[in-house]
Scaffold this motif. Structure first.
Motif, mmCIF file in Angstrom:
data_model
loop_
_atom_site.group_PDB
_atom_site.id
_atom_site.type_symbol
_atom_site.label_atom_id
_atom_site.label_comp_id
_atom_site.label_asym_id
_atom_site.label_seq_id
_atom_site.Cartn_x
_atom_site.Cartn_y
_atom_site.Cartn_z
ATOM 1 N N LEU A 118 0.742 -0.986 -0.107
ATOM 2 C CA LEU A 118 0.008 -0.030 0.021
ATOM 3 C C LEU A 118 0.972 1.295 0.115
ATOM 4 C CD1 LEU A 118 -2.763 1.315 0.530
ATOM 5 C CD2 LEU A 118 -2.324 1.076 2.975
ATOM 6 N N ALA A 119 0.534 2.202 -0.990
ATOM 7 C CA ALA A 119 1.394 3.415 -1.109
ATOM 8 C C ALA A 119 1.053 4.432 -0.217
ATOM 9 C CB ALA A 119 1.598 3.656 -2.496
ATOM 10 N N LYS A 120 1.669 5.280 0.418
ATOM 11 C CA LYS A 120 1.196 6.461 0.974
ATOM 12 C C LYS A 120 2.029 7.823 0.545
ATOM 13 C CE LYS A 120 -2.560 4.953 2.983
ATOM 14 N NZ LYS A 120 -3.962 5.421 2.919
ATOM 15 N N ILE A 121 1.593 8.784 0.729
ATOM 16 C CA ILE A 121 2.441 10.066 0.677
ATOM 17 C C ILE A 121 1.929 10.892 1.767
ATOM 18 C CG2 ILE A 121 2.901 12.203 -0.662
ATOM 19 C CD1 ILE A 121 2.424 10.468 -3.303
ATOM 20 N N ALA A 122 3.030 11.057 2.720
ATOM 21 C CA ALA A 122 2.801 11.992 3.760
ATOM 22 C C ALA A 122 3.116 13.583 3.468
ATOM 23 C CB ALA A 122 3.522 11.387 5.176
ATOM 24 N N THR A 123 2.027 14.250 3.646
ATOM 25 C CA THR A 123 2.447 15.554 3.342
ATOM 26 C C THR A 123 2.013 16.519 4.694
ATOM 27 O OG1 THR A 123 -0.100 15.932 2.722
ATOM 28 C CG2 THR A 123 1.543 15.161 1.113
ATOM 29 N N THR A 124 2.416 17.696 4.710
ATOM 30 C CA THR A 124 2.425 18.487 5.779
ATOM 31 C C THR A 124 0.722 18.750 5.926
ATOM 32 O OG1 THR A 124 2.496 20.508 4.307
ATOM 33 C CG2 THR A 124 4.375 19.685 5.689
ATOM 34 N N ARG A 125 -0.002 18.688 4.667
ATOM 35 C CA ARG A 125 -1.397 18.740 4.812
ATOM 36 C C ARG A 125 -2.268 17.671 5.481
ATOM 37 N NH1 ARG A 125 -5.734 20.783 0.811
ATOM 38 N NH2 ARG A 125 -7.527 19.209 0.971
ATOM 39 N N MET A 126 -1.746 16.607 4.996
ATOM 40 C CA MET A 126 -2.126 15.398 5.616
ATOM 41 C C MET A 126 -1.990 15.120 7.357
ATOM 42 S SD MET A 126 -0.941 11.235 4.930
ATOM 43 C CE MET A 126 -2.323 10.377 3.967
ATOM 44 N N LEU A 127 -0.788 15.649 7.549
ATOM 45 C CA LEU A 127 -0.467 15.766 9.144
ATOM 46 C C LEU A 127 -1.406 16.812 9.761
ATOM 47 C CD1 LEU A 127 1.828 14.210 8.454
ATOM 48 C CD2 LEU A 127 3.354 15.728 9.576
ATOM 49 N N VAL A 128 -1.711 17.876 9.261
ATOM 50 C CA VAL A 128 -2.794 18.800 9.924
ATOM 51 C C VAL A 128 -3.986 18.124 9.933
ATOM 52 C CG1 VAL A 128 -4.193 20.916 9.202
ATOM 53 C CG2 VAL A 128 -1.499 20.844 9.025
ATOM 54 N N ARG A 129 -4.225 17.463 8.981
ATOM 55 C CA ARG A 129 -5.714 16.766 8.734
ATOM 56 C C ARG A 129 -5.732 15.721 10.000
ATOM 57 N NH1 ARG A 129 -8.206 15.318 3.080
ATOM 58 N NH2 ARG A 129 -10.467 15.039 4.085
ATOM 59 N N TRP A 130 -4.550 14.711 10.126
ATOM 60 C CA TRP A 130 -4.500 13.741 11.025
ATOM 61 C C TRP A 130 -4.484 14.369 12.505
ATOM 62 C CZ3 TRP A 130 -4.835 8.880 11.662
ATOM 63 C CH2 TRP A 130 -4.580 8.285 12.852
ATOM 64 N N ALA A 131 -3.871 15.524 12.848
ATOM 65 C CA ALA A 131 -3.951 16.068 13.963
ATOM 66 C C ALA A 131 -5.220 16.319 14.351
ATOM 67 C CB ALA A 131 -3.050 17.520 13.942
#
Lengths: 157, 156
Positions: free
Chosen positions: B19-32
């Motif tokens: 499974l491929a994933k791309i962590a982005t700053t945007r994803m981290l904000v969303r996750w937070a």
């Protein structure tokens, strides 16, 4: 207390004592936001209509999701606070987690979680003298059934 | 729906569909926001530097959630995830954003795994797996393991 040891007597006293229970609500919208943040498109987590027609009969919580704490705060933050108050180093990293899934969790559940510090150890790492705390949390649902067990490692230095 | 994997389909060494994933700053904000983890370690440069990790890092729990998806995608509707564990060994740094929703070029993370043991217990067909998240250099920053129950072809 050994010379240079991070583990104070106050910290030792925390081992094995359950802390205040945390109450979580597992809400549909919270599940959806969580899986959207991961990027998991499974309709079991995203689509209440789809999920309600499966054997689960409601939106399913993905592995590790226990809802939003509505009473007593986030478990790791609470534990961290009590550890620092007892003299542990203030810088923290999340060392990892072990989850045991006992029963399904889904939208509408209310979970009561009781955290407990299982053990504290220390050793020299590239961060310097480092303390490792294992915290166990048992999650029980509104029917009184244990649904999830988690064992987390907190790293403090 | 993809074909249901059954215990007859796997042997020790069988690979889990990556499974491929791309962590982005945007994803981290969303996750937070979604996880409730607002530790500035994951979004504030100076704080992350002071904490000794250089720059904001990907939340360990987000990588664990990726590994959860790796397993539930693989075992399908009839499989059951019993245990999942992982250790946050290496730091991962998210890609920054180029546009409002498009990340800059950079690394892609892969969630991977393979079967390490297959056995029966109490009528259940259990499969143990070694799983991990690897970064763009192929380093396993988040090693772990999983235990699953798979159905059989006979439907037992």
């Amino acid at each position: 207390m050994a010379e240079g040891s991070l583990i104070t007597d106050e910290l030792r006293k925390l081992i094995g004592v359950p802390s205040e229970a945390i109450v979580f609500k597992v809400e549909e919208g919270a599940i959806q936001r969580y899986v959207q943040a991961i990027g998991d498109p499974s309709p079991l987590y995203n689509d209440p209509d789809f999920a309600s027609k499966t054997k689960h009969r409601r939106l399913v919580a993905p592995p590790g999701f226990t809802g939003w704490p509505v009473k007593a705060g986030r478990p790791t933050e609470k534990l961290f606070e009590s550890l620092v108050k007892a003299g542990a180093p203030p810088r923290i990293l999340d060392g990892g987690v072990e989850l045991e899934f006992i029963e399904p969790i889904g939208a509408g559940d209310v979970l009561t979680a009781t955290p407990r510090i299982a053990s504290i150890s220390e050793r020299e790492t590239r961060l310097g003298r480092t303390m490792f705390t294992t915290a166990e949390i048992a999650f029980v649902n509104q029917n009184g059934n244990e649904v999830l067990k988690s064992r987390s490692t907190l790293i403090q230095f | 729906m993809p074909k249901q994997v059954c215990c007859e389909d796997v042997e020790v060494g069988t690979e889990i569909t990556p499974l491929a994933k791309i962590a982005t700053t945007r994803m981290l904000v969303r996750w937070a926001g979604a996880s409730g983890d607002f530790n500035p370690l994951h979004y504030e440069d100076d704080f992350a530097k002071a904490m000794g990790v250089g720059a904001p890092i990907v939340h360990g729990a987000l990588k664990r959630a990726w590994l959860g998806q790796l397993m539930t995608d693989w075992i399908g509707e009839e499989g059951k995830l019993k245990k999942l564990s992982c250790q946050y060994r290496g730091m991962d740094y998210p890609r920054k954003m180029k546009t409002i929703d498009e990340p800059r070029d950079g690394e892609t993370w892969w969630c991977k795994g393979k079967v390490t043991r297959k056995y029966e217990d109490d009528g259940e067909h259990l499969v143990e797996c070694e799983i991990w998240v690897e970064n763009g250099n192929g380093d396993r920053t988040t090693p772990g393991s999983a235990l699953v129950v798979l159905p059989t072809r006979m439907g037992k």
